[in-house]
Write a protein that holds these residues in place. Sequence first.
Motif, PDB file in Angstrom:
ATOM      1  N   PHE A  75       0.819  -1.209   0.000  1.00 55.53           N
ATOM      2  CA  PHE A  75       0.000   0.000   0.000  1.00 55.53           C
ATOM      3  C   PHE A  75       0.857   1.266   0.000  1.00 55.53           C
ATOM      4  O   PHE A  75       0.443   2.289  -0.567  1.00 55.53           O
ATOM      5  CB  PHE A  75      -0.961  -0.006   1.191  1.00 55.53           C
ATOM      6  CG  PHE A  75      -2.176  -0.852   0.961  1.00 55.53           C
ATOM      7  CD1 PHE A  75      -3.307  -0.312   0.372  1.00 55.53           C
ATOM      8  CD2 PHE A  75      -2.184  -2.195   1.298  1.00 55.53           C
ATOM      9  CE1 PHE A  75      -4.434  -1.096   0.142  1.00 55.53           C
ATOM     10  CE2 PHE A  75      -3.296  -2.988   1.074  1.00 55.53           C
ATOM     11  CZ  PHE A  75      -4.431  -2.439   0.483  1.00 55.53           C
ATOM     12  N   LEU A  76       2.049   1.212   0.592  1.00 57.20           N
ATOM     13  CA  LEU A  76       2.942   2.369   0.544  1.00 57.20           C
ATOM     14  C   LEU A  76       3.386   2.638  -0.893  1.00 57.20           C
ATOM     15  O   LEU A  76       3.424   3.796  -1.341  1.00 57.20           O
ATOM     16  CB  LEU A  76       4.166   2.119   1.427  1.00 57.20           C
ATOM     17  CG  LEU A  76       5.210   3.249   1.467  1.00 57.20           C
ATOM     18  CD1 LEU A  76       4.634   4.482   2.141  1.00 57.20           C
ATOM     19  CD2 LEU A  76       6.471   2.783   2.194  1.00 57.20           C
ATOM     20  N   ILE A  77       3.693   1.581  -1.621  1.00 56.70           N
ATOM     21  CA  ILE A  77       4.095   1.740  -3.016  1.00 56.70           C
ATOM     22  C   ILE A  77       2.987   2.394  -3.820  1.00 56.70           C
ATOM     23  O   ILE A  77       3.224   3.323  -4.603  1.00 56.70           O
ATOM     24  CB  ILE A  77       4.470   0.371  -3.623  1.00 56.70           C
ATOM     25  CG1 ILE A  77       5.770  -0.141  -3.011  1.00 56.70           C
ATOM     26  CG2 ILE A  77       4.637   0.473  -5.138  1.00 56.70           C
ATOM     27  CD1 ILE A  77       6.011  -1.615  -3.268  1.00 56.70           C
ATOM     28  N   ARG A  78       1.756   1.927  -3.633  1.00 55.12           N
ATOM     29  CA  ARG A  78       0.630   2.505  -4.364  1.00 55.12           C
ATOM     30  C   ARG A  78       0.428   3.967  -3.977  1.00 55.12           C
ATOM     31  O   ARG A  78       0.133   4.812  -4.836  1.00 55.12           O
ATOM     32  CB  ARG A  78      -0.646   1.716  -4.088  1.00 55.12           C
ATOM     33  CG  ARG A  78      -0.691   0.374  -4.762  1.00 55.12           C
ATOM     34  CD  ARG A  78      -0.704   0.516  -6.287  1.00 55.12           C
ATOM     35  NE  ARG A  78      -1.898   1.194  -6.760  1.00 55.12           N
ATOM     36  CZ  ARG A  78      -1.937   2.006  -7.802  1.00 55.12           C
ATOM     37  NH1 ARG A  78      -0.828   2.262  -8.478  1.00 55.12           N
ATOM     38  NH2 ARG A  78      -3.071   2.565  -8.174  1.00 55.12           N
ATOM     39  N   GLN A  87       2.431  14.732   0.807  1.00 52.62           N
ATOM     40  CA  GLN A  87       1.074  14.442   1.275  1.00 52.62           C
ATOM     41  C   GLN A  87       0.952  13.012   1.786  1.00 52.62           C
ATOM     42  O   GLN A  87       0.438  12.786   2.886  1.00 52.62           O
ATOM     43  CB  GLN A  87       0.060  14.675   0.155  1.00 52.62           C
ATOM     44  CG  GLN A  87      -1.383  14.453   0.618  1.00 52.62           C
ATOM     45  CD  GLN A  87      -2.389  14.734  -0.483  1.00 52.62           C
ATOM     46  OE1 GLN A  87      -2.647  13.884  -1.320  1.00 52.62           O
ATOM     47  NE2 GLN A  87      -2.940  15.928  -0.482  1.00 52.62           N
ATOM     48  N   THR A  88       1.407  12.035   0.999  1.00 54.27           N
ATOM     49  CA  THR A  88       1.190  10.638   1.363  1.00 54.27           C
ATOM     50  C   THR A  88       2.027  10.211   2.566  1.00 54.27           C
ATOM     51  O   THR A  88       1.546   9.487   3.447  1.00 54.27           O
ATOM     52  CB  THR A  88       1.507   9.710   0.173  1.00 54.27           C
ATOM     53  OG1 THR A  88       2.839   9.963  -0.278  1.00 54.27           O
ATOM     54  CG2 THR A  88       0.544   9.958  -0.973  1.00 54.27           C
ATOM     55  N   ARG A  93       2.231   8.070   7.945  1.00 52.19           N
ATOM     56  CA  ARG A  93       2.952   7.999   9.204  1.00 52.19           C
ATOM     57  C   ARG A  93       2.188   8.662  10.341  1.00 52.19           C
ATOM     58  O   ARG A  93       2.234   8.203  11.483  1.00 52.19           O
ATOM     59  CB  ARG A  93       4.325   8.671   9.061  1.00 52.19           C
ATOM     60  CG  ARG A  93       5.246   8.121   7.996  1.00 52.19           C
ATOM     61  CD  ARG A  93       5.559   6.665   8.111  1.00 52.19           C
ATOM     62  NE  ARG A  93       5.934   6.249   9.450  1.00 52.19           N
ATOM     63  CZ  ARG A  93       6.306   4.999   9.750  1.00 52.19           C
ATOM     64  NH1 ARG A  93       6.330   4.079   8.813  1.00 52.19           N
ATOM     65  NH2 ARG A  93       6.634   4.687  10.983  1.00 52.19           N
ATOM     66  N   GLY A  94       1.484   9.758  10.055  1.00 49.81           N
ATOM     67  CA  GLY A  94       0.837  10.525  11.116  1.00 49.81           C
ATOM     68  C   GLY A  94      -0.393   9.873  11.703  1.00 49.81           C
ATOM     69  O   GLY A  94      -0.738  10.116  12.869  1.00 49.81           O
ATOM     70  N   SER A  95      -1.093   9.061  10.921  1.00 52.77           N
ATOM     71  CA  SER A  95      -2.277   8.374  11.436  1.00 52.77           C
ATOM     72  C   SER A  95      -1.900   7.216  12.341  1.00 52.77           C
ATOM     73  O   SER A  95      -2.650   6.855  13.255  1.00 52.77           O
ATOM     74  CB  SER A  95      -3.119   7.835  10.272  1.00 52.77           C
ATOM     75  OG  SER A  95      -3.448   8.850   9.366  1.00 52.77           O
ATOM     76  N   GLY A 147      -6.498   7.389   0.510  1.00 55.08           N
ATOM     77  CA  GLY A 147      -7.004   6.063   0.830  1.00 55.08           C
ATOM     78  C   GLY A 147      -5.886   5.048   1.014  1.00 55.08           C
ATOM     79  O   GLY A 147      -5.872   4.273   1.979  1.00 55.08           O
ATOM     80  N   TYR A 148      -4.928   5.057   0.092  1.00 54.81           N
ATOM     81  CA  TYR A 148      -3.780   4.153   0.217  1.00 54.81           C
ATOM     82  C   TYR A 148      -2.938   4.493   1.447  1.00 54.81           C
ATOM     83  O   TYR A 148      -2.447   3.604   2.154  1.00 54.81           O
ATOM     84  CB  TYR A 148      -2.922   4.217  -1.039  1.00 54.81           C
ATOM     85  CG  TYR A 148      -3.515   3.516  -2.229  1.00 54.81           C
ATOM     86  CD1 TYR A 148      -3.777   2.150  -2.194  1.00 54.81           C
ATOM     87  CD2 TYR A 148      -3.816   4.211  -3.401  1.00 54.81           C
ATOM     88  CE1 TYR A 148      -4.336   1.497  -3.290  1.00 54.81           C
ATOM     89  CE2 TYR A 148      -4.371   3.567  -4.508  1.00 54.81           C
ATOM     90  CZ  TYR A 148      -4.625   2.210  -4.440  1.00 54.81           C
ATOM     91  OH  TYR A 148      -5.163   1.563  -5.518  1.00 54.81           O
ATOM     92  N   ALA A 149      -2.766   5.780   1.712  1.00 57.86           N
ATOM     93  CA  ALA A 149      -1.945   6.195   2.844  1.00 57.86           C
ATOM     94  C   ALA A 149      -2.584   5.784   4.171  1.00 57.86           C
ATOM     95  O   ALA A 149      -1.903   5.316   5.091  1.00 57.86           O
ATOM     96  CB  ALA A 149      -1.719   7.704   2.805  1.00 57.86           C
ATOM     97  N   LEU A 150      -3.904   5.952   4.290  1.00 56.40           N
ATOM     98  CA  LEU A 150      -4.588   5.572   5.530  1.00 56.40           C
ATOM     99  C   LEU A 150      -4.551   4.060   5.744  1.00 56.40           C
ATOM    100  O   LEU A 150      -4.395   3.587   6.877  1.00 56.40           O
ATOM    101  CB  LEU A 150      -6.033   6.067   5.502  1.00 56.40           C
ATOM    102  CG  LEU A 150      -6.229   7.574   5.679  1.00 56.40           C
ATOM    103  CD1 LEU A 150      -7.703   7.951   5.518  1.00 56.40           C
ATOM    104  CD2 LEU A 150      -5.724   8.030   7.054  1.00 56.40           C
ATOM    105  N   THR A 151      -4.705   3.308   4.674  1.00 53.04           N
ATOM    106  CA  THR A 151      -4.594   1.851   4.800  1.00 53.04           C
ATOM    107  C   THR A 151      -3.187   1.459   5.221  1.00 53.04           C
ATOM    108  O   THR A 151      -2.990   0.557   6.049  1.00 53.04           O
ATOM    109  CB  THR A 151      -4.959   1.161   3.476  1.00 53.04           C
ATOM    110  OG1 THR A 151      -6.257   1.600   3.056  1.00 53.04           O
ATOM    111  CG2 THR A 151      -4.980  -0.350   3.639  1.00 53.04           C
TER     112      THR A 151
END
Length: 281
Positions: A75-78, A87-88, A93-95, A147-151
């Motif tokens: 998911f990090l790659i995406r 942004q990503t 990291r922050g969530s 979405g990818y970042a939160l996942t």
Amino acid sequence: MSLAVFSAVLAAALMHASWNALIKVRLDRFASISLTSLGMAVTALPVLPFVDFPGAGAWGWIGVSLCMHIGYRLFLIRAYEVGDLAQTYPLARGSAPLITTIGGVILIQEVPGPFALAGILMLSAGTFLMSLRGGGRLAAFNLAAVGYALTTSLFIAGYTLADGMGAREATTALSYAAWLFVCDGLVATAIALVCRGRRLARTLAVEWRIGLLTGFLSGAAYAIAMWAMTKAPIASVASLRETSILFAMAISVFALGEKMTGWRAASALCIVAGVVALRLS
């Protein structure tokens, strides 16, 4: 949190931001992050003869961590493919510290003190602000990247809790880290070979040096964090690691040519305030 642990985690944060930036600027990020995992394994191999073999309890946590790391990488790659680093990276990291804090309270009854909780909240608020308005205009907000970042953040929280408990279960944090890195490198390489085959071999022939560098930085940063989680609350260490976002912002501005804005400056101040609160906890 002692000064020694505090300083070590800050050093780890700089290493973490550095290897993420190196992956961001590669053209093939799937291969780059796979080579990073392989590089972690290679740098950990010489350590194995000098550390204890983990017990059954530690191996259980290693198994959980391997699953979480697979999801994290994919998911990090995406997220990096569809969004900007500024942004990503902060959102992913922050969530995670908030999720880690909640998980720590529920799973291991590790409740942060007032200053620690204030620091976690300020760090998270600063990273959210940097992610939402870091680029200057809300119109630039990328829903797919978010979405990818939160996942990704869910997987980060998962492996953070697993590795914190595993490092505490093992004889030493270094023994747990070394065996985890070798196993993770093997799993990541196997997945990459299935997905890319000979193309991965060609990439390795060209970029093996960058793989070793990012692998060393990633491994050293996370080994320090796991050691710190044996000395301080997991949620506090996980939150302090997110000072890497400040380093990532500096890299994105000075090395990648992204724009510095008032919103970024405000979010940076919020993150610094959170760091101070964690140091006082």
